[in-house]
Design a protein around this motif. Structure first.
Motif, PDB file in Angstrom:
ATOM      1  N   GLU A   6       0.830  -1.202   0.000  1.00  0.00           N
ATOM      2  CA  GLU A   6       0.000   0.000   0.000  1.00  0.00           C
ATOM      3  C   GLU A   6       0.869   1.258   0.000  1.00  0.00           C
ATOM      4  O   GLU A   6       0.582   2.228  -0.711  1.00  0.00           O
ATOM      5  N   LYS A   7       1.955   1.219   0.812  1.00  0.00           N
ATOM      6  CA  LYS A   7       2.829   2.388   0.875  1.00  0.00           C
ATOM      7  C   LYS A   7       3.527   2.609  -0.464  1.00  0.00           C
ATOM      8  O   LYS A   7       3.731   3.758  -0.894  1.00  0.00           O
ATOM      9  N   SER A   8       3.893   1.484  -1.106  1.00  0.00           N
ATOM     10  CA  SER A   8       4.561   1.610  -2.412  1.00  0.00           C
ATOM     11  C   SER A   8       3.651   2.254  -3.444  1.00  0.00           C
ATOM     12  O   SER A   8       4.099   3.060  -4.276  1.00  0.00           O
ATOM     13  N   LEU A   9       2.362   1.910  -3.386  1.00  0.00           N
ATOM     14  CA  LEU A   9       1.424   2.531  -4.326  1.00  0.00           C
ATOM     15  C   LEU A   9       1.341   4.028  -4.099  1.00  0.00           C
ATOM     16  O   LEU A   9       1.331   4.825  -5.043  1.00  0.00           O
ATOM     17  N   LEU A  10       1.291   4.418  -2.807  1.00  0.00           N
ATOM     18  CA  LEU A  10       1.226   5.849  -2.508  1.00  0.00           C
ATOM     19  C   LEU A  10       2.514   6.547  -2.920  1.00  0.00           C
ATOM     20  O   LEU A  10       2.497   7.649  -3.488  1.00  0.00           O
ATOM     21  N   GLU A  11       3.656   5.892  -2.603  1.00  0.00           N
ATOM     22  CA  GLU A  11       4.934   6.504  -2.966  1.00  0.00           C
ATOM     23  C   GLU A  11       5.087   6.580  -4.482  1.00  0.00           C
ATOM     24  O   GLU A  11       5.680   7.531  -5.007  1.00  0.00           O
ATOM     25  N   ASP A  35       2.720   6.957  -6.676  1.00  0.00           N
ATOM     26  CA  ASP A  35       1.920   8.080  -7.163  1.00  0.00           C
ATOM     27  C   ASP A  35       2.620   9.401  -6.876  1.00  0.00           C
ATOM     28  O   ASP A  35       2.662  10.309  -7.731  1.00  0.00           O
ATOM     29  N   LEU A  36       3.193   9.506  -5.654  1.00  0.00           N
ATOM     30  CA  LEU A  36       3.902  10.726  -5.291  1.00  0.00           C
ATOM     31  C   LEU A  36       5.137  10.924  -6.172  1.00  0.00           C
ATOM     32  O   LEU A  36       5.441  12.032  -6.610  1.00  0.00           O
ATOM     33  N   MET A  37       5.842   9.811  -6.427  1.00  0.00           N
ATOM     34  CA  MET A  37       7.037   9.910  -7.268  1.00  0.00           C
ATOM     35  C   MET A  37       6.694  10.323  -8.702  1.00  0.00           C
ATOM     36  O   MET A  37       7.434  11.091  -9.336  1.00  0.00           O
ATOM     37  N   LEU A  38       5.567   9.824  -9.210  1.00  0.00           N
ATOM     38  CA  LEU A  38       5.156  10.220 -10.555  1.00  0.00           C
ATOM     39  C   LEU A  38       4.880  11.715 -10.626  1.00  0.00           C
ATOM     40  O   LEU A  38       5.287  12.405 -11.577  1.00  0.00           O
ATOM     41  N   GLN A  39       4.140  12.204  -9.576  1.00  0.00           N
ATOM     42  CA  GLN A  39       3.855  13.641  -9.563  1.00  0.00           C
ATOM     43  C   GLN A  39       5.140  14.449  -9.425  1.00  0.00           C
ATOM     44  O   GLN A  39       5.321  15.475 -10.089  1.00  0.00           O
ATOM     45  N   GLU A  40       6.035  13.954  -8.517  1.00  0.00           N
ATOM     46  CA  GLU A  40       7.292  14.674  -8.314  1.00  0.00           C
ATOM     47  C   GLU A  40       8.146  14.632  -9.586  1.00  0.00           C
ATOM     48  O   GLU A  40       8.799  15.626  -9.959  1.00  0.00           O
ATOM     49  N   MET A  41       8.152  13.481 -10.274  1.00  0.00           N
ATOM     50  CA  MET A  41       8.932  13.365 -11.504  1.00  0.00           C
ATOM     51  C   MET A  41       8.443  14.361 -12.556  1.00  0.00           C
ATOM     52  O   MET A  41       9.253  15.047 -13.209  1.00  0.00           O
ATOM     53  N   LYS A  42       7.118  14.431 -12.703  1.00  0.00           N
ATOM     54  CA  LYS A  42       6.574  15.389 -13.674  1.00  0.00           C
ATOM     55  C   LYS A  42       6.946  16.805 -13.287  1.00  0.00           C
ATOM     56  O   LYS A  42       7.304  17.631 -14.145  1.00  0.00           O
TER      57      LYS A  42
END
Length: 537
Positions: A338-343, A345-352
């Motif tokens: 579950e944490k990996s899914l949240l991370e 998503d956060l990493m995708l937003q941060e990457m963009k």
């Protein structure tokens, strides 16, 4: 509770095992005690039988005197004792003697009897002040080297006198306490005891007090204690016991006999105490097992049972522990997923966001470089150098992860990525501060976002001199607090934005959540000021 379950399981099984081992141990101890008591019963029976046999000798001699009207000559007495063969049939018996009872002052009567029976001109000895004298008139078997005992007054010695006075009152046998025998016969004294029996006559002679009208004298049997008890215990089969015999009380001076074979020290200190009444004396016998005594069951059984129980408890606890770990691992795996899914998503937003910022920085660097370049070659060289420095800094941050990073160096790297390597003097000001990995990562991303925003929206995008970064250390409840001020100047008409972008949220999350610190932004007419406060470990 789940983590304590293996420990509780181990304790419960171990406790049950220890209780079972304890019961087995006490059962073994009880069986050993019962077997040793039976062995002691056998030893008591042997001692009692031997004593009764020897006292029968005294009773037979008493009957012999009674049959002769208590008038027995030395030759008759000697023949009687010789016929019994005392040395062979009664080992441990020193001999049997006759004492004549006379008043003090009438010793001549006894001395005359000694001359008539023994042919010895012997005085009663030693001198004494007691009312009565009891010199030895006859003793058999009387060896030539031991005739000095004739005439010895036993009433003069306290231990013997006590037994004689008791024998004067009744017809029972009375024994002395432990005494040293043989001293009057010229041999080395040896421990033993004496038993007295009263001889009576029909009419009291004038030399006897009316308080004891029927007492003519006394027969006595002298016993060698060591020889008597050793022979009693050495019968086949040999008994694995160590015995100490005391007269009346368990005191060193009252010790009558102690076995030569020492007691064993590996059987838990077993002691069996018995009491015997011997000729009016109370004897205390203390028995202990020797090394030859074998318990009915081995003590290894309770020990092995206890060890097996502990091993079983450990095995059950390990199984429970592995099961608990497997369950915990499954929970962690679920939480990690579950944490990996949240991370993710956060990493995708941060990457963009970082890609956009990276493009913005590249464009800003290109615009700033182009505004100052005089020709295409100068622009190309300067622009390429800044891009290369930005790439090198990014690569260093990725590889090192700042296990211990210097705050000043961290600022230079991050600001160098945004504004280029050539930072003016005075841009950074503050003492040396070393940051751990968590603080390095959080603050590195924060400085990156602040610098990018300054490049995009502030006057620093045109001149890096418009930016100042200062920091200091403060003390708060014995802890160190870092206070960092980020100041931008040269802007006009600066106002707080109506909405918060992702970069601002990322900064706030790094400071407040990751570092448990605080951040304050002040949008002044002259420019943006940011104050960051975090506690350092």
């Amino acid at each position: 509770m789940k983590r304590l379950f293996p420990l509780l399981t181990f304790l419960a099984v171990a406790l049950i095992s220890m209780v079972m081992a304890g019961f087995a141990y006490f059962a073994t101890q009880e069986a050993t005690r019962i077997k040793f008591e039976a062995t002691v019963d056998d030893a008591i029976s042997r001692i009692d039988t031997r004593l009764d046999l020897h006292l029968t000798m005294l009773r037979a001699t008493q009957a012999f005197f009674d049959a002769h009207g208590n008038h027995v000559s030395r030759n008759e007495f000697q023949a009687f004792i010789s016929a019994l063969d005392v040395g062979v049939n009664f080992p441990g018996l020193r001999g049997i003697g006759f004492l004549q009872l006379v008043r003090k002052g009438d010793e001549e009567l006894a001395e005359r009897a000694i001359r008539q029976e023994q042919g010895l001109d012997r005085k009663v000895y030693p001198e004494a002040t007691q009312q009565w004298r009891t010199p030895i008139l006859m003793f058999e078997p009387l060896k030539p080297s031991s005739d000095s005992v004739i005439g010895f007054d036993m009433f003069s010695e306290p231990a013997r006198r006590e037994a004689i006075e008791a024998a004067m009152k009744d017809d029972a046998h009375h024994a002395t306490g432990p005494v040293m025998l043989g001293g009057n016969s010229g041999v080395e004294p040896y421990p033993g005891f004496i038993v007295f029996a009263r001889l009576k006559q029909d009419a009291s002679p004038g030399t006897v007090a009316t308080s004891t009208p029927v007492t003519q004298g006394f027969l006595y049997a002298a016993f060698r204690a060591n020889e008597l008890f050793q022979l009693a215990l050495r019968r086949i089969p040999l008994l694995p016991v160590h015995v100490e015999i005391y007269d009346g009380e368990v005191e060193p001076q009252r010790l009558m006999f102690s076995s030569a074979t020492p007691a064993a020290t590996t059987l838990g200190g077993i002691v069996d105490t018995r009491r015997m009444n011997v000729a009016g004396r109370q004897w205390i016998l203390q028995f202990q097992p020797t090394s030859a005594f074998s318990p009915p069951s081995s003590r290894v059984i309770p020990v092995m049972l206890g060890l097996f129980g502990l091993l079983l408890a450990g095995a059950i606890a390990l199984v429970a522990r592995y099961k608990e770990r497997a369950y915990h691992a499954a929970e962690q795996l679920h939480e990690t997923a579950e944490k990996s899914l949240l991370e993710k998503d956060l990493m995708l937003q941060e990457m963009k966001h970082r890609i956009k910022n990276l493009i913005t920085r590249i464009l800003a660097i290109a615009r700033q470089t182009a505004s100052r370049a005089t020709d295409v070659k100068e622009f190309s060289d300067s622009f390429a150098a800044r891009l290369q420095a930005m790439a090198a800094s990014q690569d260093m941050l990725t590889r090192s992860r700042w296990q211990k990073a210097d705050l000043s160096e961290l600022l230079r790297i991050e600001l160098g990525q945004v504004f280029g390597k050539d930072l003016p003097d005075g841009l950074l000001s503050g003492p040396q501060v070393l940051l751990d990995e968590t603080a390095t990562q959080a603050l590195g991303l924060t400085f990156h976002e602040l610098a990018t925003n300054a490049l995009k929206y502030g006057e620093a995008g045109h001149s890096v001199d418009a930016l100042k970064v200062e920091w200091r250390m403060e003390r708060l409840d014995r802890k160190r607090m870092l206070v960092l001020n980020w100041r931008e100047s040269g802007q006009e008409g600066l106002a707080e934005p109506a909405s918060t972008g992702f970069g601002t949220k990322l900064i706030d999350m790094n400071i407040t959540r990751e570092l448990n610190g605080s951040i304050e932004r002040r949008f002044l007419p002259s420019g943006l000021q940011v104050e960051i406060r975090i506690l350092l470990k």
